[in-house]
Motif scaffolding. Structure first.
Motif, PDB file in Angstrom:
ATOM      1  N   UNK A  13       0.762  -1.396   0.187  1.00  0.00           N
ATOM      2  CA  UNK A  13      -0.006   0.002  -0.019  1.00  0.00           C
ATOM      3  C   UNK A  13       0.872   1.465   0.010  1.00  0.00           C
ATOM      4  N   UNK A  14       0.329   2.349  -0.697  1.00  0.00           N
ATOM      5  CA  UNK A  14       1.153   3.396  -0.565  1.00  0.00           C
ATOM      6  C   UNK A  14       0.298   4.672  -0.551  1.00  0.00           C
ATOM      7  N   UNK A  15       0.257   5.783   0.011  1.00  0.00           N
ATOM      8  CA  UNK A  15      -0.485   6.924   0.584  1.00  0.00           C
ATOM      9  C   UNK A  15       0.027   7.845   1.672  1.00  0.00           C
ATOM     10  N   UNK A  16      -1.029   8.097   2.132  1.00  0.00           N
ATOM     11  CA  UNK A  16      -0.785   9.397   3.161  1.00  0.00           C
ATOM     12  C   UNK A  16      -2.162   9.573   3.940  1.00  0.00           C
ATOM     13  N   UNK A  17      -2.006  10.513   5.107  1.00  0.00           N
ATOM     14  CA  UNK A  17      -3.213  11.167   5.449  1.00  0.00           C
ATOM     15  C   UNK A  17      -3.674  12.483   4.298  1.00  0.00           C
ATOM     16  N   UNK A  18      -4.994  12.100   4.221  1.00  0.00           N
ATOM     17  CA  UNK A  18      -5.506  12.814   3.006  1.00  0.00           C
ATOM     18  C   UNK A  18      -6.588  13.854   4.005  1.00  0.00           C
ATOM     19  N   UNK A  19      -6.359  15.087   3.819  1.00  0.00           N
ATOM     20  CA  UNK A  19      -7.318  16.102   4.606  1.00  0.00           C
ATOM     21  C   UNK A  19      -7.750  17.097   3.632  1.00  0.00           C
ATOM     22  N   UNK A  20      -8.838  16.568   2.828  1.00  0.00           N
ATOM     23  CA  UNK A  20      -9.245  17.653   1.744  1.00  0.00           C
ATOM     24  C   UNK A  20     -10.269  18.489   2.218  1.00  0.00           C
ATOM     25  N   UNK A  21     -10.585  18.332   3.485  1.00  0.00           N
ATOM     26  CA  UNK A  21     -11.351  19.426   4.184  1.00  0.00           C
ATOM     27  C   UNK A  21     -10.931  20.664   4.383  1.00  0.00           C
ATOM     28  N   UNK A  22      -9.569  20.536   4.280  1.00  0.00           N
ATOM     29  CA  UNK A  22      -8.658  21.829   4.525  1.00  0.00           C
ATOM     30  C   UNK A  22      -8.460  22.770   3.399  1.00  0.00           C
ATOM     31  N   UNK A  23      -9.133  22.130   2.287  1.00  0.00           N
ATOM     32  CA  UNK A  23      -8.658  22.755   0.816  1.00  0.00           C
ATOM     33  C   UNK A  23     -10.261  22.984   0.237  1.00  0.00           C
ATOM     34  N   UNK A  24     -10.149  24.101  -0.536  1.00  0.00           N
ATOM     35  CA  UNK A  24     -11.440  24.156  -1.524  1.00  0.00           C
ATOM     36  C   UNK A  24     -11.747  22.818  -2.335  1.00  0.00           C
ATOM     37  N   UNK A  25     -13.044  22.618  -2.637  1.00  0.00           N
ATOM     38  CA  UNK A  25     -13.463  21.394  -3.114  1.00  0.00           C
ATOM     39  C   UNK A  25     -12.735  21.501  -4.663  1.00  0.00           C
ATOM     40  N   UNK A  26     -12.704  22.345  -5.245  1.00  0.00           N
ATOM     41  CA  UNK A  26     -12.032  22.317  -6.553  1.00  0.00           C
ATOM     42  C   UNK A  26     -10.663  21.837  -6.765  1.00  0.00           C
ATOM     43  N   UNK A  27     -10.032  21.805  -5.542  1.00  0.00           N
ATOM     44  CA  UNK A  27      -8.696  21.053  -5.333  1.00  0.00           C
ATOM     45  C   UNK A  27      -8.646  19.653  -5.514  1.00  0.00           C
ATOM     46  N   UNK A  28      -9.904  19.181  -5.141  1.00  0.00           N
ATOM     47  CA  UNK A  28      -9.841  17.590  -4.962  1.00  0.00           C
ATOM     48  C   UNK A  28      -9.668  16.847  -6.124  1.00  0.00           C
ATOM     49  N   UNK A  29     -10.008  17.378  -7.392  1.00  0.00           N
ATOM     50  CA  UNK A  29     -10.227  16.830  -8.687  1.00  0.00           C
ATOM     51  C   UNK A  29      -8.569  16.715  -8.745  1.00  0.00           C
ATOM     52  N   UNK A  30      -7.648  17.609  -8.516  1.00  0.00           N
ATOM     53  CA  UNK A  30      -6.379  17.744  -8.852  1.00  0.00           C
ATOM     54  C   UNK A  30      -5.767  16.780  -8.110  1.00  0.00           C
TER      55      UNK A  30
END
Length: 678
Positions: A13-30
């Protein structure tokens, strides 16, 4: 029938802590697009989102989390869904100010950061189980959820709370331990000393700040209670999740690293479906790669030899040390693949996208402040490709013929006040013994003193076992009697499980098996050394500790060459039953210690994987159909290592030897062979 709970992801497995709530939703697609480029397969979500998920008591807003999980699933990324209970929201503390923790000096700590709650607070437990239950009910069947992440880093900031609620919980724990027999507690604690005898349970308090040193057994039982109290919070949340989704595994991130010692992870590990760990480097550690290896071996041992997950480490600098250095070229890759070498089947970072606000805004991330136009991003991409190339390594284990005894009770007890020397640090002493083995490419497991599995090892080392109960001491002696080799470090066996000195001479519980008798301890002052003579390198010295010994069956391998103990045995060897027991009654310099341990290891029949250049780490993982030889060049010189098979990171065949690039890594798939002990 027991439900099997395991992480159902292929490869590593590969990844990390993801905290999209800290960013505008338009960033999520990126984020999704870049995760795809990097090869991310799993992210942890929701760890610090309590205030958004439950904006007021019992009122939930899952709309954001719904969209996040749906988006992850659409992009083929698994979710390690967290209960957000490490960070209760402000409204909780306004309603329940009694849940705030109180420190040893009686100060109430405020909310405004994380883990600012009393572990014994009934209000906190109720609120934590409520939000855990709501998450479980909503997402038990969501296709993105591959694992539950319970809480985050238990005890990182609130391992102890000294409030009246904690005091009452401590008394309840003590009543259970001592069978509601106050006299039994008094005898165990030695309360006739300093007129501390208790006549009523209500008289017992946490070891708050006092004018002199606390009762050591009181303090030791307190550490045990604090670990158990937090463990009870974990199991309570885990059970809520299991009832809703019995098929999904649950974990929580341990902190097996440098000086964190709050939890007895031997008690915790059996409660986890998958063991995971956080590991960060100390900027002041000149050989931090040793700490990675030691902690990785310890976590693998906590997992019962099974693969584990690295839940957090850093791509570069972290944010909580006085000076937070960036990683040097190639270091991030070497760090990550060293964790894999030592048993990790998952590599994750804190965090995916570097924060622009908040307390950890200067913590590195997979996607740094500079974005994709950065060296870290290139390293993240490279590591993703490496882990895909190493997918077949997933599920493999690590054979070892050497074990090191590690015990949190012994650690806690030795580092209490009023010891013969305040210079002793458990983890430093263990690392001193571990390092020569690691440098030689000898595989190591860690065990409890009472482990039932000693017969699988040829050599057992106990560098620092100040506290040991009768069962542990008997177990180690029986290992020697039945043909094993045991080496024991100074000041071991000194006290029993209640911190009572074992009378009759030193080293206490191990006098018979070691064949020595000590009558006085002579710890050395900071900076003081003493010469050693005998079967040791010329110019050998020792520091930290000496003691006056006489032989009662053992042979002297080395003696003190000078000072008040000149001629007294410092290192001994004793034939006991069918085996051999060594005692290092002092702390030799690194070269001398390595030489002595090499002799002990060779006599025990344990040989290293390869004779390699200094600075090249050699680790073997064993799969069902092949071995995987990890070669990591920490020195930056490169190396040519004998091997046969296929180098997985490049896909090239290996005939006779493999080239390890300068500062690089090679992983060779070889035919399975019986380990030589390393």
């Amino acid at each position: 029938m027991t439900t099997e709970r395991r992480l159902r992801l292929a490869g590593i497995a590969y990844g990390g802590d993801y905290n999209p709530e800290q960013w505008p939703e338009e960033v999520w697609a990126e984020d999704m697009a870049l995760m795809g480029e990097a090869g991310v397969t799993m992210v942890s979500v929701g760890i610090f989102s309590w205030a958004l998920l439950e904006p007021s008591e019992g009122v939930y807003d899952f709309s954001r989390m719904d969209r996040i999980l749906d988006l992850l699933h659409e992009n083929g990324i698994a979710a390690d869904l967290a209960t957000p209970t490490a960070c209760p929201p402000a409204w909780f503390f306004r309603a329940h100010p009694e849940a705030l923790p109180i420190d040893r000096d009686g100060r109430t700590l405020s909310y405004g950061s994380r883990q600012t709650f009393c572990p014994s607070s009934r209000a906190y437990r109720t609120a934590a189980l409520r939000i855990a239950g709501a998450l479980a009910e909503r997402y038990a069947d969501h296709p993105a959820v591959a694992m539950w992440h319970v809480h985050n880093e238990y005890g990182c900031h609130n391992a102890e709370c000294f409030c009246d609620t904690s005091a009452a919980a401590f008394r309840t724990w003590l009543k259970a331990k001592y069978g509601n027999d106050l006299n039994a507690l008094n005898h165990a604690w030695g309360t006739t000393f300093w007129s501390q005898w208790y006549y009523d349970w209500e008289e017992i308090l946490p070891p708050r700040a006092t004018g002199a040193d606390p009762n050591p057994t009181h303090r030791l039982d307190w550490r045990r209670f604090c670990s158990d109290e937090l463990l009870s919070l974990f199991t309570a949340e885990r059970d809520v999740l299991r009832r809703a989704a019995p098929h999904i595994p649950a974990t929580t991130n341990f902190m097996v690293m440098h000086n964190f010692d709050a939890m007895d992870y031997w008690r915790w590990a059996p409660e986890l479906d998958i063991v995971s760990n956080d590991h960060y480097l100390l900027a002041t550690d000149p050989e931090s790669e040793t700490d990675i290896a030691l902690c990785g071996d310890l976590v693998r041992s906590l997992a019962g030899g099974r693969p584990w997950l690295l839940m957090e480490h850093s791509t570069g600098a972290i944010n909580w040390q006085p000076v937070n250095r960036a990683k040097t070229p190639g270091e991030m890759r070497r760090n990550a693949l060293a964790h894999v070498a030592h048993g990790a089947d998952g590599i994750a970072y804190f965090q995916w996208r570097a924060a622009k606000a908040g307390a950890e805004q200067w913590h590195s991330a997979m996607l740094p402040h500079a974005g994709t136009d950065s060296q870290i991003w290139q390293d993240v991409m490279q590591l993703g490709a490496d882990l895909r190339a190493l997918a077949e390594v997933g599920g493999s284990t690590s054979p070892a013929k050497v074990a090191i005894v590690w015990d949190w009770n012994a650690r806690w007890a030795m580092e209490l006040p009023s010891q013969p020397s305040s210079e002793l640090r458990f983890q430093d002493l263990v690392r001193d013994w571990y390092t020569p083995l690691w440098k030689a490419g000898v595989a190591v497991d860690f065990i409890r003193p009472d482990s039932p599995d000693l017969d699988r090892y040829r050599l057992v080392l106990a560098p620092s076992l100040y506290l040991v109960d009768d069962a542990g001491a008997t177990n180690l002696a029986a290992f020697v009697e039945h043909g094993g080799t045991l080496a024991v470090g100074f000041h071991s066996g000194a006290v029993d499980e209640n911190c009572h000195v074992r009378l009759g001479g030193y080293p206490g519980a191990f006098r018979k098996v070691l064949g020595v008798h000590g009558d006085e301890l002579f710890p050395l002052l900071p900076g003081q050394t003493v010469g050693l003579a005998g079967q040791v390198p010329q110019g050998a010295t020792a520091d930290l500790w000496t003691e006056r010994l006489r032989l009662t069956g053992a042979d002297a391998v080395a003696t003190y060459a000078e000072g008040p103990l000149a001629g007294v045995p410092a290192i001994t060897r004793h034939a006991y039953g069918s085996g051999t027991a060594w005692y290092l009654a002092t702390h030799p310099d690194p070269t001398t210690l390595a030489t002595v341990l090499e002799r002990i290891r060779e006599e025990a029949g344990v040989r290293p994987e390869h004779d390699v250049a200094a600075g090249v780490e050699v680790v073997r993982r064993r799969g069902a159909e092949a071995d995987y030889l990890f070669l990591i060049d920490h020195a930056g010189h490169g190396a040519e290592i004998p091997a046969e098979g296929v180098e997985l990171l490049t896909g090239k065949p290996v005939v006779g030897s493999v080239t390890v690039p300068e500062g690089g890594v090679a992983v060779v798939r070889e035919a399975t062979r019986e380990p030589s002990g390393g």
